[in-house]
Design a protein around this motif. Structure first.
Motif, short mmCIF file in Angstrom:
data_model
loop_
_atom_site.label_atom_id
_atom_site.label_comp_id
_atom_site.label_asym_id
_atom_site.label_seq_id
_atom_site.Cartn_x
_atom_site.Cartn_y
_atom_site.Cartn_z
N ASP A 136 30.11 -119.00 -21.42
CA ASP A 136 29.37 -119.01 -20.17
C ASP A 136 28.33 -117.88 -20.18
O ASP A 136 28.21 -117.14 -21.15
CB ASP A 136 30.32 -118.78 -18.99
CG ASP A 136 31.30 -119.91 -18.81
OD1 ASP A 136 30.91 -121.07 -19.05
OD2 ASP A 136 32.45 -119.63 -18.41
N GLY A 137 27.64 -117.75 -19.08
CA GLY A 137 26.70 -116.65 -18.88
C GLY A 137 25.50 -116.73 -19.80
O GLY A 137 24.96 -117.80 -20.02
N ASP A 138 25.10 -115.58 -20.34
CA ASP A 138 23.90 -115.54 -21.18
C ASP A 138 24.12 -116.22 -22.53
O ASP A 138 23.18 -116.40 -23.29
CB ASP A 138 23.40 -114.11 -21.37
CG ASP A 138 24.42 -113.21 -22.05
OD1 ASP A 138 25.61 -113.53 -22.04
OD2 ASP A 138 24.01 -112.15 -22.58
N ARG A 139 25.36 -116.60 -22.84
CA ARG A 139 25.65 -117.32 -24.08
C ARG A 139 26.09 -118.76 -23.79
O ARG A 139 26.76 -119.39 -24.60
CB ARG A 139 26.71 -116.58 -24.88
CG ARG A 139 26.23 -115.18 -25.28
CD ARG A 139 27.32 -114.40 -25.89
NE ARG A 139 27.20 -114.49 -27.34
CZ ARG A 139 28.05 -113.94 -28.17
NH1 ARG A 139 29.10 -113.30 -27.72
NH2 ARG A 139 27.87 -114.06 -29.47
N ALA A 140 25.71 -119.26 -22.64
CA ALA A 140 26.09 -120.62 -22.23
C ALA A 140 25.67 -121.64 -23.28
O ALA A 140 24.57 -121.57 -23.81
CB ALA A 140 25.46 -120.95 -20.88
N GLY A 141 26.56 -122.56 -23.56
CA GLY A 141 26.27 -123.60 -24.54
C GLY A 141 26.74 -123.27 -25.94
O GLY A 141 26.84 -124.15 -26.78
N GLN A 142 27.02 -122.00 -26.21
CA GLN A 142 27.49 -121.60 -27.54
C GLN A 142 28.97 -121.94 -27.67
O GLN A 142 29.76 -121.67 -26.78
CB GLN A 142 27.27 -120.11 -27.76
CG GLN A 142 27.69 -119.65 -29.15
CD GLN A 142 27.35 -118.19 -29.40
OE1 GLN A 142 26.65 -117.56 -28.63
NE2 GLN A 142 27.85 -117.67 -30.49
N LEU A 143 29.33 -122.54 -28.81
CA LEU A 143 30.73 -122.88 -29.06
C LEU A 143 31.51 -121.63 -29.45
O LEU A 143 30.97 -120.71 -30.07
CB LEU A 143 30.85 -123.90 -30.18
CG LEU A 143 30.56 -125.34 -29.82
CD1 LEU A 143 30.61 -126.23 -31.07
CD2 LEU A 143 31.53 -125.86 -28.78
N ALA A 144 32.79 -121.64 -29.10
CA ALA A 144 33.70 -120.57 -29.46
C ALA A 144 35.09 -121.19 -29.66
O ALA A 144 35.28 -122.38 -29.39
CB ALA A 144 33.74 -119.52 -28.37
#
Length: 91
Positions: free
Chosen positions: A70-78
Motif C-alpha cells: 500500500d501507500g507510496d509502493r501501491a501495486g508492488q508485489l510482496a
C-alpha cells in the motif's frame, strides 16, 4: 568467530542474496509450448490463494502468501511469510 550468522561483526551478514519466489509450475507438451504467442495463457499447478515458495538457489527457505503493498509502493508485489526454514546450519 561467532556461531550465529546474524552476528553484527560478521561481514557475510551484509552480502546481498537473491531469493526466488515460485508461484507454480507448468508442464506443457512441446507442441503446446511451440504454439505459445503473446497473450497466450499458460495454466499453473497452483491456485491464486495457494502459498508461494521462497528459494535461495535450490534450497527451500520458506513459504508465504502473495500480497500487494500500500501507500507510496501501491501495486508492488510482496510476500507475507507464513513459514520460515531453520537456517541456523546455513543454506
Amino acid at each position: 568467530m561467532s556461531d550465529t550468522a546474524t552476528d553484527a561483526g560478521n561481514p557475510f551478514t551484509q552480502v546481498p542474496i537473491t531469493i526466488t519466489i515460485s508461484v507454480g509450475r507448468a508442464r506443457p507438451v512441446v507442441r503446446d509450448l511451440l504454439r505459445l504467442t503473446r497473450d497466450s495463457v499458460l495454466p499453473l499447478d497452483r491456485r491464486v490463494e495457494d502459498p508461494v515458495e521462497l528459494y535461495v538457489g535450490d534450497k527451500l527457505i520458506g513459504r508465504g502468501m502473495l500480497t500487494e503493498l500500500d501507500g507510496d509502493r501501491a501495486g508492488q508485489l510482496a510476500v507475507r511469510l507464513t513459514e520460515v526454514a531453520d537456517l541456523k546450519d546455513g543454506l
